[in-house]
Motif scaffolding. Sequence first.
Motif, mmCIF file in Angstrom:
data_model
loop_
_atom_site.group_PDB
_atom_site.id
_atom_site.type_symbol
_atom_site.label_atom_id
_atom_site.label_comp_id
_atom_site.label_asym_id
_atom_site.label_seq_id
_atom_site.Cartn_x
_atom_site.Cartn_y
_atom_site.Cartn_z
ATOM 1 N N TYR A 89 -1.886 -9.871 7.961
ATOM 2 C CA TYR A 89 -0.795 -9.587 8.730
ATOM 3 C C TYR A 89 -0.114 -8.247 8.150
ATOM 4 C CZ TYR A 89 3.800 -10.114 11.115
ATOM 5 O OH TYR A 89 4.867 -9.807 11.788
ATOM 6 N N LEU A 90 -0.233 -7.174 8.859
ATOM 7 C CA LEU A 90 0.402 -6.168 8.558
ATOM 8 C C LEU A 90 1.914 -5.435 8.968
ATOM 9 C CD1 LEU A 90 -0.270 -3.152 7.146
ATOM 10 C CD2 LEU A 90 -1.151 -2.338 9.422
ATOM 11 N N LEU A 91 2.782 -5.365 7.983
ATOM 12 C CA LEU A 91 4.008 -4.844 8.297
ATOM 13 C C LEU A 91 4.238 -3.379 7.855
ATOM 14 C CD1 LEU A 91 5.937 -7.986 7.113
ATOM 15 C CD2 LEU A 91 5.890 -7.145 9.304
ATOM 16 N N ASN A 104 5.213 -18.673 13.118
ATOM 17 C CA ASN A 104 6.318 -17.780 12.606
ATOM 18 C C ASN A 104 6.416 -16.313 12.754
ATOM 19 O OD1 ASN A 104 7.914 -20.394 12.836
ATOM 20 N ND2 ASN A 104 7.463 -21.032 10.697
ATOM 21 N N LEU A 105 5.260 -16.065 12.796
ATOM 22 C CA LEU A 105 4.907 -14.503 12.498
ATOM 23 C C LEU A 105 5.454 -13.859 13.961
ATOM 24 C CD1 LEU A 105 1.544 -14.595 10.902
ATOM 25 C CD2 LEU A 105 3.623 -14.331 9.816
ATOM 26 N N GLU A 106 5.859 -12.719 13.826
ATOM 27 C CA GLU A 106 6.122 -12.064 15.059
ATOM 28 C C GLU A 106 5.042 -10.891 15.274
ATOM 29 O OE1 GLU A 106 9.057 -8.534 16.795
ATOM 30 O OE2 GLU A 106 9.636 -9.598 14.838
ATOM 31 N N ILE A 107 3.978 -11.300 16.203
ATOM 32 C CA ILE A 107 2.764 -10.262 16.175
ATOM 33 C C ILE A 107 2.808 -9.642 17.351
ATOM 34 C CG2 ILE A 107 0.176 -10.723 16.442
ATOM 35 C CD1 ILE A 107 0.569 -13.551 15.444
ATOM 36 N N LEU A 117 0.617 -5.761 3.364
ATOM 37 C CA LEU A 117 -0.239 -6.537 3.714
ATOM 38 C C LEU A 117 -0.182 -8.067 3.229
ATOM 39 C CD1 LEU A 117 -1.566 -3.550 3.490
ATOM 40 C CD2 LEU A 117 -3.931 -4.782 4.016
ATOM 41 N N ASN A 118 -0.192 -8.890 4.214
ATOM 42 C CA ASN A 118 0.090 -10.387 3.864
ATOM 43 C C ASN A 118 -1.135 -11.052 4.189
ATOM 44 O OD1 ASN A 118 0.935 -13.102 3.463
ATOM 45 N ND2 ASN A 118 2.664 -12.889 4.798
ATOM 46 N N ALA A 164 0.693 -1.145 -0.130
ATOM 47 C CA ALA A 164 0.007 0.155 0.000
ATOM 48 C C ALA A 164 0.865 1.273 0.097
ATOM 49 C CB ALA A 164 -0.994 -0.062 1.345
ATOM 50 N N GLY A 165 2.076 1.029 -0.038
ATOM 51 C CA GLY A 165 3.178 2.294 0.071
ATOM 52 C C GLY A 165 4.170 1.847 1.258
ATOM 53 N N ARG A 166 4.001 2.695 2.382
ATOM 54 C CA ARG A 166 5.056 2.209 3.539
ATOM 55 C C ARG A 166 4.444 0.703 3.983
ATOM 56 N NH1 ARG A 166 5.766 2.646 8.933
ATOM 57 N NH2 ARG A 166 3.588 3.197 9.464
#
Length: 388
Positions: free
Chosen positions: A152-154, A209-212, A135-136, A130-132
Motif C-alpha cells: 500500500y503506497l502513500l 480500513n485502507l483508503e484505496i 510503502l506499507n 522511500a522519501g516522499r
Amino acid sequence: MVIKKIAREVYALQNFDWDRRTFDSIIEIPKGTTYNSFLIKDEKNILIDSTEPSMADELLDDLESLDVQIDYIVSQHAEQDHSGAIPALLREYPNAKILETRACKELLENLLGIPAKKIQSIDDGQVLSAGRHQLNFIVTPWVHWPDTMVTYLLPESILFSCDFFASHFATTKTISKLDDIQEEAKRYYAHIMMPFSQMIQGNLEKLRNLEIRMIAPSHGPIIEKPEIILNLYEGWSSQTSKKVIIAYISMHGSTELMVKHITRTLIDLDVNIRVLNLANASTGELIMELVDSGAMIIASPTVLTRPHPCAAYMLYLVNMLKPPIKYAALIGSYGWGTLIEKETKKLFDTMNVEFLEPVIVKGKPCEEDFERLDKLAHEIKEKLEVIE
C-alpha cells in the motif's frame, strides 16, 4: 512494454501478451494477459514485482529509458510470472536489495537460485520510507501462495495487489466500469483464488480500513474504482446462490434423456439452472459458473464401470478448485455394470458437500426412472431454499 504514469513519479511497466490462450497449462485465457511491474521514483527507487523471464530484456529497456538505478525490488510473490526477471535485474542492478515475506525467501532461493544475502525479509505491517513515498507491506498468505503480500503506497493510496484482484486480460484500458472487468476477473478468481475463499475473506478484512484510490494488480488492467473488484471478491468468497449447474456427457442418449427430463422439471419448479455438455463446453466456463452455484448435478454414462473420462476429469478439477456448492447429485446410466457412484464420491473426496440420492439406470430410462428424477429435482429445490 508500455510505460504508463499512474501517479506522481509512479509508473506501470506493462507487457502485453496478446496471443496467449492458456496459463499454467490449465487456465483458458481468451483475452490474453498482462504482466505488470511498478516503479516508484524517489530518494530510493523501488520496483514492485518483475515479469516473465522471457520478457526480462523488455523490462530492462524500459527501466533504462526512465533513467533510474533500482535500490529495492519488492517481490510480492515468488511464482516465476512475477519474479522470473529478478536474476536479470540483479545483474543490471547488483546493489539492489530484494524485499519479500519470509515464506517468499526460501521460494526465491529454490526457484531462481537467488543468493540469500540479496534478500531482506519483511514483516506484516512493516513500513519503508522511500522519501516522499511510504510503502506499507501487508502479508496476505494464500492469495494464492503462502508467500504472497500486497503493498500500500502513500500518499497516493495505491494498492499494488499482486495476484489479488487480478485478471488475465490484455487491454490498455484503465478500468472504471463493472462490465469492463467482471467476466475476466471472475475467470481469474475461479481458477486461482476459489480454493482459498476463507483465507481471502480474512485478507479482505486486513484491507477494509485502507483508503484505496487505485488497485494495481500484477496481471490485467489497473482498476480506478476499487469498490468494483472489492465488492465482487466479497460476494464470490462468502456467498452461495441458488443456481444449479448440470454438467453432463452422454454416449448413446440414455444419460441425455435423463438430463433433458430433470432440466424440464427444475425449470417448472422455477429453479435457476445452467446446463453444460462436457463434450463441447470449456472447463473454464464450467468453473466460472460454479463460483456462485449452490448445487451441481453430475450426469455421466458408465465406461468400463467408471464415470466417462470427460466427467472424471471435470470431477477431479472441481475437487481441486473447491467451489462453494453445498449439494451434489449423480445421475447416469450403465449397460452391464457400474461403479460410478463410488468413483464419483472418491473423486470428490475433498469437497464438503451433501450427496443426494443418485439416480442410476440400467439402459434407457423408463417411467419409474423419470419419477425418481422428479423426486430428486424437488429435493434440490427444497435444499436450495434454505440457502441464505
